[in-house]
Design an enzyme around this catalytic site. Structure first.
Site, mmCIF file in Angstrom:
data_model
loop_
_atom_site.group_PDB
_atom_site.id
_atom_site.type_symbol
_atom_site.label_atom_id
_atom_site.label_comp_id
_atom_site.label_asym_id
_atom_site.label_seq_id
_atom_site.Cartn_x
_atom_site.Cartn_y
_atom_site.Cartn_z
ATOM 1 C CB THR A 273 40.479 -21.727 21.836
ATOM 2 O OG1 THR A 273 41.345 -22.836 21.986
ATOM 3 C CG2 THR A 273 39.824 -21.425 23.174
ATOM 4 N N GLY B 104 47.655 -37.671 13.764
ATOM 5 C CA GLY B 104 46.344 -37.109 14.095
ATOM 6 C C GLY B 104 45.631 -36.647 12.841
ATOM 7 N N GLY C 175 54.320 -26.233 20.899
ATOM 8 C CA GLY C 175 53.504 -25.337 20.072
ATOM 9 C C GLY C 175 53.400 -23.907 20.579
ATOM 10 C CB SER D 144 43.236 -18.713 26.775
ATOM 11 O OG SER D 144 43.779 -18.040 25.660
ATOM 12 C CB SER E 250 44.708 -15.588 23.447
ATOM 13 O OG SER E 250 44.956 -16.752 22.716
ATOM 14 C CE LYS F 132 41.012 -23.553 17.379
ATOM 15 N NZ LYS F 132 42.402 -23.870 17.097
HETATM 16 P P1 ATR Z 1 41.446 -31.580 17.711
HETATM 17 O O1 ATR Z 1 40.495 -30.532 17.219
HETATM 18 O O2 ATR Z 1 42.280 -31.159 18.890
HETATM 19 O O3 ATR Z 1 42.272 -32.167 16.617
HETATM 20 P P2 ATR Z 1 39.795 -33.925 17.613
HETATM 21 O O4 ATR Z 1 39.146 -33.478 16.356
HETATM 22 O O5 ATR Z 1 38.973 -34.586 18.674
HETATM 23 O O6 ATR Z 1 40.512 -32.721 18.339
HETATM 24 O O7 ATR Z 1 41.004 -34.878 17.202
HETATM 25 C C1 ATR Z 1 41.848 -35.454 18.132
HETATM 26 C C2 ATR Z 1 42.919 -36.278 17.407
HETATM 27 O O8 ATR Z 1 43.731 -36.955 18.374
HETATM 28 C C3 ATR Z 1 42.354 -37.352 16.499
HETATM 29 O O9 ATR Z 1 43.257 -37.553 15.447
HETATM 30 C C4 ATR Z 1 42.312 -38.561 17.445
HETATM 31 O O10 ATR Z 1 42.324 -39.818 16.810
HETATM 32 P P3 ATR Z 1 40.937 -40.471 16.267
HETATM 33 O O11 ATR Z 1 40.636 -39.777 14.981
HETATM 34 O O12 ATR Z 1 41.281 -41.899 16.098
HETATM 35 O O13 ATR Z 1 39.923 -40.210 17.331
HETATM 36 C C5 ATR Z 1 43.611 -38.371 18.198
HETATM 37 N N1 ATR Z 1 43.579 -39.035 19.519
HETATM 38 C C6 ATR Z 1 42.940 -38.614 20.611
HETATM 39 N N2 ATR Z 1 43.150 -39.449 21.636
HETATM 40 C C7 ATR Z 1 43.975 -40.445 21.182
HETATM 41 C C8 ATR Z 1 44.589 -41.614 21.773
HETATM 42 N N3 ATR Z 1 44.408 -41.924 23.043
HETATM 43 N N4 ATR Z 1 45.379 -42.376 20.976
HETATM 44 C C9 ATR Z 1 45.583 -42.057 19.672
HETATM 45 N N5 ATR Z 1 45.031 -40.969 19.075
HETATM 46 C C10 ATR Z 1 44.241 -40.174 19.812
#
Ligand code: ATR
Length: 274
Positions: free
Chosen positions: A61, A126, A242, A14, A16, A65
């Site tokens: 983090t 996402g 970011g 991190s 931070s 969360k």
């Molecule tokens: P965060 O808190 O970082 O958002 P999360 O809640 O696990 O972590 O969400 C991860 C996001 O990345 C989700 O939108 C996930 O899609 P799903 O809802 O279908 O799981 C997306 N994601 C992660 N790996 C992926 C992959 N290989 N291809 C497409 N989307 C992916």
């Protein structure tokens, strides 16, 4: 001296601590700020021990969360809406929770990158915790449209439902899109999915972003993400990772703790040069 930590697992990477120490030195105050690794399943215990040591506040983090939201005695509107917290304030024997991620993203886009979101069309990739945490502040910037694309379509729909009432107030069109050619010519495309961490291909056509559009990756890293590779090939004229969001969310946390709003541009520049 006020004591702060960023709690996560893993957390040693991190940035931070570095950011908050720079803010404190700017403000001429002394704080201690370090990383604190919480074992999986022991977030609350870790927080309570830190409070007993005299901790004044914490950033939270991945992956805690949601836990931070759950243990809070007092929740800000931003936290209540996001269902997740990244900032905790310990005072009067209470745990107060806030979420500064969304305001961090919006400030980076609108102030640092000078992209006014009002009247713009925004595509978000996402629908996990990261997307949910930033949606309400994005809606409040009044784009004309927000489309959420996600591998699991039901989760995108659920997120859209969550903001539907707010979006209606501002007359914003919201929908969860399918991966078709109708998803095209967006002004701003924000990657809030963690897919690029796994080098997954971007499920986006080259026409999803308009020429001159902004491609914003909420992740940051040293190598080119699959999202940036897509953005480059799609001809997006502006790309941002970011890092600015990270500094802006930290600045808002600092403000909540100290009542002082730090200057961020010098800190962003310093981090870029490391
Ligand atoms: P965060 O808190 O970082 O958002 P999360 O809640 O696990 O972590 O969400 C991860 C996001 O990345 C989700 O939108 C996930 O899609 P799903 O809802 O279908 O799981 C997306 N994601 C992660 N790996 C992926 C992959 N290989 N291809 C497409 N989307 C992916």
């Amino acid at each position: 001296m006020n004591k702060y930590v960023v709690i996560g697992n893993p957390v040693e990477h991190s940035r931070s601590p570095q950011i908050h120490v720079m803010f404190a030195s700017q403000a001429g105050i002394k704080i201690s700020y370090r990383t604190l690794l919480a074992p999986h399943g022991a977030f609350e215990q870790t927080v309570r021990s830190f409070i007993e040591e005299g901790g004044a506040g914490a950033n939270v983090t991945v992956p805690f969360k949601l836990d931070a939201f759950q243990i809070a005695d007092v929740k800000s509107d931003r936290v209540a809406h996001a269902g997740a917290a990244n900032t905790l304030i310990f005072s009067d024997n209470k745990i107060r929770a806030d979420n500064t991620d969304g305001i961090g993203l919006v400030r980076d886009i609108t102030q640092n990158l000078s992209e006014d979101l009002r009247g713009k069309r925004v595509l978000m990739l996402g629908a996990g915790g990261a997307a949910r945490g930033v949606l309400l502040p994005l809606v409040q910037e009044r784009p004309t449209e927000i489309v959420i694309l996600n591998r699991t379509v039901d989760k995108a729909r659920a997120l859209i439902d969550l903001i539907a009432a707010e979006a209606k107030v501002f007359g914003i069109e919201t929908r969860s899109g399918s991966l078709t050619d109708s998803v095209r010519d967006f002004d701003v495309v924000i990657n809030a999915s963690s897919s690029s961490l796994q080098d997954a291909e971007m499920p986006l056509s080259m026409s999803a972003i308009r020429r001159g559009g902004l491609a914003y990756d909420m992740m940051y890293g040293k190598t080119e993400s699959t999202f940036f590779k897509w953005a480059r090939e799609a001809g997006a004229s502006r790309k941002s990772d970011g890092l600015g969001m990270l500094v802006e969310q930290a600045a808002e946390s600092f403000f909540l703790w100290q009542g002082i709003r730090p200057e961020t541009s010098g800190v962003i520049r310093a981090l870029r040069n490391v």
